[in-house]
Design an enzyme around this catalytic site. Structure first.
Site, mmCIF file in Angstrom:
data_model
loop_
_atom_site.group_PDB
_atom_site.id
_atom_site.type_symbol
_atom_site.label_atom_id
_atom_site.label_comp_id
_atom_site.label_asym_id
_atom_site.label_seq_id
_atom_site.Cartn_x
_atom_site.Cartn_y
_atom_site.Cartn_z
ATOM 1 N N TYR A 6 4.280 4.502 11.357
ATOM 2 C CA TYR A 6 4.528 3.067 11.474
ATOM 3 C C TYR A 6 5.406 2.494 10.369
ATOM 4 C CZ TYR A 6 0.317 3.087 8.472
ATOM 5 O OH TYR A 6 -0.605 3.331 7.483
ATOM 6 N N HIS A 25 -3.346 4.343 4.980
ATOM 7 C CA HIS A 25 -4.515 3.457 5.051
ATOM 8 C C HIS A 25 -5.739 4.141 4.425
ATOM 9 C CE1 HIS A 25 -7.554 0.778 6.594
ATOM 10 N NE2 HIS A 25 -8.098 1.751 7.275
ATOM 11 N N ARG A 77 0.857 -1.178 0.000
ATOM 12 C CA ARG A 77 0.000 0.000 0.000
ATOM 13 C C ARG A 77 0.895 1.229 0.000
ATOM 14 N NH1 ARG A 77 -1.295 2.313 4.580
ATOM 15 N NH2 ARG A 77 -1.784 0.571 5.945
HETATM 16 C C1 LIG Z 1 -14.467 -6.400 11.943
HETATM 17 C C2 LIG Z 1 -13.672 -5.141 11.765
HETATM 18 N N1 LIG Z 1 -12.776 -4.772 12.709
HETATM 19 C C3 LIG Z 1 -12.097 -3.624 12.582
HETATM 20 C C4 LIG Z 1 -12.285 -2.818 11.501
HETATM 21 C C5 LIG Z 1 -11.534 -1.487 11.384
HETATM 22 N N2 LIG Z 1 -10.556 -1.584 10.294
HETATM 23 C C6 LIG Z 1 -10.830 -1.099 9.069
HETATM 24 S S1 LIG Z 1 -9.649 -1.442 7.971
HETATM 25 C C7 LIG Z 1 -8.691 -2.228 9.107
HETATM 26 C C8 LIG Z 1 -7.400 -2.859 8.690
HETATM 27 C C9 LIG Z 1 -7.623 -3.865 7.618
HETATM 28 O O1 LIG Z 1 -6.420 -4.347 7.153
HETATM 29 P P1 LIG Z 1 -6.325 -5.397 5.982
HETATM 30 O O2 LIG Z 1 -7.318 -6.491 6.174
HETATM 31 O O3 LIG Z 1 -4.909 -5.789 5.838
HETATM 32 O O4 LIG Z 1 -6.827 -4.605 4.709
HETATM 33 P P2 LIG Z 1 -6.205 -3.312 4.054
HETATM 34 O O5 LIG Z 1 -6.777 -2.124 4.784
HETATM 35 O O6 LIG Z 1 -4.729 -3.404 4.176
HETATM 36 O O7 LIG Z 1 -6.670 -3.356 2.646
HETATM 37 C C10 LIG Z 1 -9.318 -2.201 10.351
HETATM 38 C C11 LIG Z 1 -8.740 -2.750 11.582
HETATM 39 C C12 LIG Z 1 -13.217 -3.243 10.535
HETATM 40 N N3 LIG Z 1 -13.477 -2.545 9.432
HETATM 41 N N4 LIG Z 1 -13.889 -4.400 10.692
#
Ligand SMILES: Cc1ncc(C[n+]2csc(CCOP(=O)(O)OP(=O)(O)O)c2C)c(N)n1
Lengths: 343, 375
Positions: free
Chosen positions: B283, B274, B270
Site C-alpha cells: 500500500y 503496521h 510509521r
Molecule cells: C474498533 C476496532 N476496529 C478495528 C480494529 C483493527 N485495527 C487494529 S489497528 C487498526 C488501524 C488503526 O489505525 P490508526 O488509528 O491510524 O493507528 P495506528 O495503527 O496507525 O497507530 C485497525 C483497523 C481495532 N483494533 N479496533
C-alpha cells in the site's frame, strides 16, 4: 416463605403504598447520601428526573455534579463512567431505554465487563448500568426490548432484574455497593406497580445472586424473573382450580445464577416451566432449562418447558399482547407437563 | 383588468442567534509547529534536549528489540513505533507523576518512557492476556486494543479528578484511523462540554493499517476537528521531539489550570509495517518511506545537539550503551518462559467467584491433576 410485596409483621401498619420507580429513586438517594462517591449520570436524569422520573429530585438534592445530564451519547456515558470508576467514583448510569443501550455495548463488553480481569484485580469497576427494559407499556419500536441474553452472555457482568418494590430497593442498593459492574434491568411495566413499602421498614436486602420462592407449591415450579413474575403468580392462583399447586421461583439475579434454590424446588416438584418475555431461541430459558435438566434429570417427570416471547423483533404496541407470555400460555405449558399421561 | 395591489409578506425575524464562540482562536495553525531547524530551536533548554535524546535512542532500540522478539516467537505480535518515538517520548515526559496516560496498543514506548518495566508493558503483546502492570500504581491505563475506546475513559477520569479537587490531567493517545470511531467523537464532545482536564494526542502516522489518511477523513486536518467541539486544535511536527513536548506541555498546563481540553495532531510517519504481520509494500511506495526516513526524529535531535556542541563522542556512546543494556536485559528476560497458572483463568472475573465458576475451576483442577498423574 415470604410473599411478594409486603413485609410481614407490625411494621406493615407504618407502610404507605410506594411504586417501584419510587423505591428505585429512594435506593439511589440513600446510596448517594451515605457515600459521596456515588454519582448518577445519563440523558435527562437531572432537571427532568429521567423520562420515567426514577432519578427525580436527585440533582436538586445532590447538585449537578452528583446527578449529571450528559450529552446524548450512550458509549460516551458508559465510557466516561469507566474513567470515573477508575478514579474511585461509583457511577450509576441510566440508559434511557433498553434498545438505546446498544451504542454502549462496545464499552460494556470490551471494557466494563473485563477491566477487573485484564488488570488482575487492580481496576475493578463498580458501575451500575440501569436499563429500563421489556414491553407491555405500549412503547413504539426500540422501546420494549428484552436484552438480558446479551448481557448474560458476557462474563464479568452481574445481571439483575427485580420484580417487586422491595427488591427494587434492596437489589439496587446491593448493585451500587457491588465492586463489580451490574446491569440492572428495570421492568418498565412494573415501574408503577405499588406495594405497601417503606425503606425504614425491615427491607430484606439480599446479596445479588439469590433467587426467592414467591409462592410455594408441590406440583410444578415456574421459574421466572422481572416482569413475568406477576404473570406467573397470577397463573399459579388460576391453576388452583385445575388442581395444580404451583411453586413460583423469582430468580432476581440471572448472573450469578442461583442453581441451588432453583434445583431444590424442581427436585421437590419434579416439573418445571421457565417463563420470560425475551425470545425463546437463544434466550435465557434455554440456558435455564439445560441447567435444570443437567442437575435434576432423575427428579424430572417431564421435560423442562419454556414459555417465552416469539422469536421476532419486538412487535408494535397494537400487537404486543399477542407476543408477551400471559397467564393462558403459562397454564397451557403447565397442562403439557402431564407428560407421562400423554405418552 | 383589475389591478391587484401586491401584498408584501414580511416575516417576523427569527429569534436572534449567533455562534456561541468565535471559532478563530480554536483553529490550528496552517503549518505544523516546529522548533528544530528554526531560529526558535536556540530557545530549547539543553537539559530537555539531552533527556529527549536519551529517551529517543532508548526508544528506537526498544522498537528494534521488540520486533526481533517477534521473529524469535517471544512476542505474539508487535506494532512498532519506529519513526514515531518523538510523539511517544514527549507524551510521557509532558506529564507529572500524578497525571494519567491512556495509551493504545502502539504506545508501548510511551508506557516504557513513563517508567513501567518493559516486560510488563509487553505482557499483552506476548500473548498473556493480562495487563502486565498495575494501572493505578503507574497512572497508566491498560493498552487499549479496540480503537478510540480508551478516550472516553480518559475524559471520565479527568472529570472525576476535577470533581474531587485534584489537579490531575489525563493524556489520551489515538491514531489517525481511530479518529473516525464514534468513541473519538463522544470523548471530545464530553470533554469540551464538561471542560475536563484532558489532552488528546492524535499520532497521524499516515495510515490505518493500509488505509491512507485521505480515505479516512475529508477534514482539512485532524486538528481542525477540535473547532466543532469547542476546543483548540494544535498541529505539530510529530518528529520534532521538543516541539511535541512544548505543545503537549502547554496543553497539559492549560488543562491543569482549568482551561479545558485540547486536541493535538502530531504529523508523523510509521516507518515500519503496521505490525510484524503486515506487508507495507502493498500500500505504499519506497520513495515516500525514504522521504520520511530523512526526517528521522532521532537524527533531528542529534543534529541540534551536535550543532550546539552538546553531543560529544563520549555522551553519544554512553547513551547508546545504556540503550544496548536495556535491550540486552529485555532480551534475556523475554527469553525466559512465562509461567502461567491455568487456575488463574477463573481469578478476577468477579470479586467473588460465582458457584458456576467454582464448579468450572474444580473441573479444570481435576483435569490438571489427571494430566500431572499421567505424566
Ligand atoms: C474498533 C476496532 N476496529 C478495528 C480494529 C483493527 N485495527 C487494529 S489497528 C487498526 C488501524 C488503526 O489505525 P490508526 O488509528 O491510524 O493507528 P495506528 O495503527 O496507525 O497507530 C485497525 C483497523 C481495532 N483494533 N479496533
Amino acid at each position: 416463605m415470604t410473599t411478594a410485596t409486603s413485609p410481614a409483621g407490625a411494621a406493615a401498619a407504618l407502610l404507605k403504598p410506594a411504586t417501584m420507580a419510587q423505591a428505585l429513586q429512594r435506593a439511589m438517594r440513600d446510596a448517594m447520601a451515605e457515600d459521596p462517591t456515588v454519582h448518577v449520570l445519563g440523558e435527562d436524569v437531572g432537571t427532568l428526573g429521567g423520562v420515567f422520573r426514577v432519578t427525580d429530585g436527585l440533582a436538586k438534592e445532590f447538585g449537578e455534579d452528583r446527578c449529571t445530564d450528559t450529552p446524548l451519547a450512550e458509549a460516551g456515558i458508559l465510557g466516561t463512567a469507566v474513567g470515573m470508576a477508575m478514579y474511585g467514583l461509583r457511577p450509576v448510569v441510566e440508559m434511557q431505554f433498553d434498545a438505546f443501550a446498544y451504542p454502549a455495548f462496545e464499552q460494556l463488553i470490551s471494557h466494563v465487563s473485563r477491566m477487573r480481569n485484564r488488570t488482575r484485580g487492580a481496576l475493578p469497576l463498580p458501575i451500575t448500568v440501569r436499563v429500563p427494559y421489556g414491553g407491555g407499556i405500549g412503547g413504539v419500536e426500540h422501546h420494549s426490548d428484552s436484552s438480558e441474553a446479551y448481557y448474560m452472555a458476557t462474563p464479568g457482568l452481574h445481571v439483575v432484574a427485580p420484580a417487586t418494590v422491595e427488591d427494587a430497593y434492596g437489589l439496587l442498593r446491593a448493585a451500587i455497593a457491588s465492586d463489580d459492574p451490574v446491569v440492572f434491568l428495570e421492568p418498565k411495566r412494573l415501574y408503577w406497580s405499588k406495594a405497601a413499602w417503606s425503606p425504614e421498614a425491615p427491607a430484606a436486602v439480599e446479596p445479588i445472586g439469590r433467587a426467592v420462592v414467591r409462592r410455594s407449591g408441590r406440583s410444578a415450579t415456574l421459574i421466572t424473573y422481572g416482569p413475568s413474575v406477576p404473570v406467573c403468580l397470577e397463573a399459579a392462583e388460576a391453576a388452583v382450580a385445575e388442581g395444580w399447586d404451583l411453586e413460583v421461583v423469582d430468580l432476581r439475579s440471572l448472573v450469578p445464577f442461583d442453581d441451588a434454590t432453583v434445583c431444590d424446588s424442581v427436585r421437590r416438584t419434579g416439573r418445571a416451566v421457565v417463563v420470560h418475555e425475551s425470545t425463546g431461541f437463544g434466550g435465557p430459558g434455554g440456558e435455564i432449562a439445560a441447567r435444570v435438566t443437567e442437575r435434576c434429570f432423575h427428579h424430572l417427570e417431564a421435560p423442562v418447558l419454556r414459555v417465552a416471547g416469539f422469536d421476532i423483533p419486538y412487535p408494535p404496541p397494537m400487537l404486543e399482547r399477542h407476543h408477551l407470555p400471559g397467564v393462558d400460555r403459562v397454564l397451557d405449558a403447565v397442562a403439557r407437563l402431564q407428560w407421562e399421561a400423554e405418552s | 383588468m383589475l389591478a391587484l395591489r401586491a401584498v408584501v409578506y414580511r416575516p417576523a425575524p427569527p429569534p436572534e442567534w449567533k455562534p456561541r464562540t468565535d471559532p478563530a482562536p480554536l483553529l490550528p495553525d496552517p503549518e505544523p509547529y516546529r522548533l528544530l531547524g528554526t531560529d526558535a530551536a536556540a530557545g530549547v533548554d539543553p537539559g530537555l534536549l539531552l533527556t529527549l535524546h536519551a529517551h529517543l535512542v532508548r526508544g528506537r532500540r526498544f522498537n528494534t528489540q521488540a520486533t526481533a522478539l517477534t521473529r524469535q516467537g517471544r512476542l505474539a505480535v508487535y506494532p512498532s513505533s519506529t519513526g514515531q518515538e518523538a510523539c511517544q517520548v514527549a507524551a510521557a515526559l509532558a506529564l507529572e507523576e500524578r497525571d494519567w496516560l491512556f495509551p493504545s496498543y502502539r504506545d508501548t514506548l510511551a508506557a516504557v518512557t513513563r517508567g513501567i518495566d518493559p516486560v510488563q508493558v509487553l505482557t499483552l503483546l506476548r500473548g498473556d492476556w493480562h495487563t502486565g502492570y498495575d494501572p493505578r500504581e503507574h497512572r497508566t491505563a491498560p493498552l487499549s486494543t479496540p480503537l478510540a475506546t480508551q478516550l472516553p475513559h480518559a475524559v471520565g477520569l479527568a472529570h472525576a479528578a476535577r470533581l474531587r479537587g485534584d489537579d490531575v490531567v489525563a493524556l489520551a493517545l489515538v491514531g489517525d484511523g481511530g479518529t473516525s470511531e464514534g468513541d473519538f467523537h463522544e470523548a471530545l464532545n464530553f470533554a469540551a462540554v464538561w471542560q475536563a482536564p484532558v489532552v488528546f494526542l492524535v499520532q497521524n502516522n499516515g495510515f490505518a493499517i493500509s488505509v491512507p489518511l485521505a480515505k479516512q477523513t475529508a477534514a482539512p486536518s485532524l486538528a481542525h476537528k477540535a473547532v466543532g467541539y469547542g476546543m483548540p486544535g494544535r498541529l505539530v511536527d510529530g518528529n520534532d521531539a521538543p516541539a511535541v513536548h512544548r505543545v503537549l506541555s502547554d496543553a497539559v498546563a492549560r488543562a491543569r489550570r482549568g482551561g479545558g481540553p485540547t486536541l493535538v495532531e502530531a504529523v508523523t510517519y510509521r516507518l515500519e509495517a503496521h505490525t510484524n504481520a503486515d506487508d507495507a509494500t502493498r500500500y505504499r511506495e519506497e520513495p515516500e518511506v525514504e522521504a520520511w526516513r530523512a526526517h528521522d526524529p532521532v537524527v533531528l535531535v542529534e543534529r541540534e545537539l551536535t550543532a550546539r556542541g552538546l553531543l560529544d563522542e563520549q555522551r553519544r556512546r554512553s547513551v547508546t550503551e545504556d540503550a544496548e543494556a536495556m535491550a540486552a536485559r529485555l532480551r534475556e528476560r523475554m527469553n525466559a518462559d512465562a509461567e502461567l497458572d491455568p487456575m488463574d483463568l477463573f481469578g478476577q472475573v468477579y470479586a467473588e467467584r460465582t458457584s458456576q465458576l467454582r464448579e468450572q475451576a474444580a473441573h479444570l483442577r481435576a483435569e490438571l491433576e489427571a494430566e500431572g498423574e499421567a505424566r
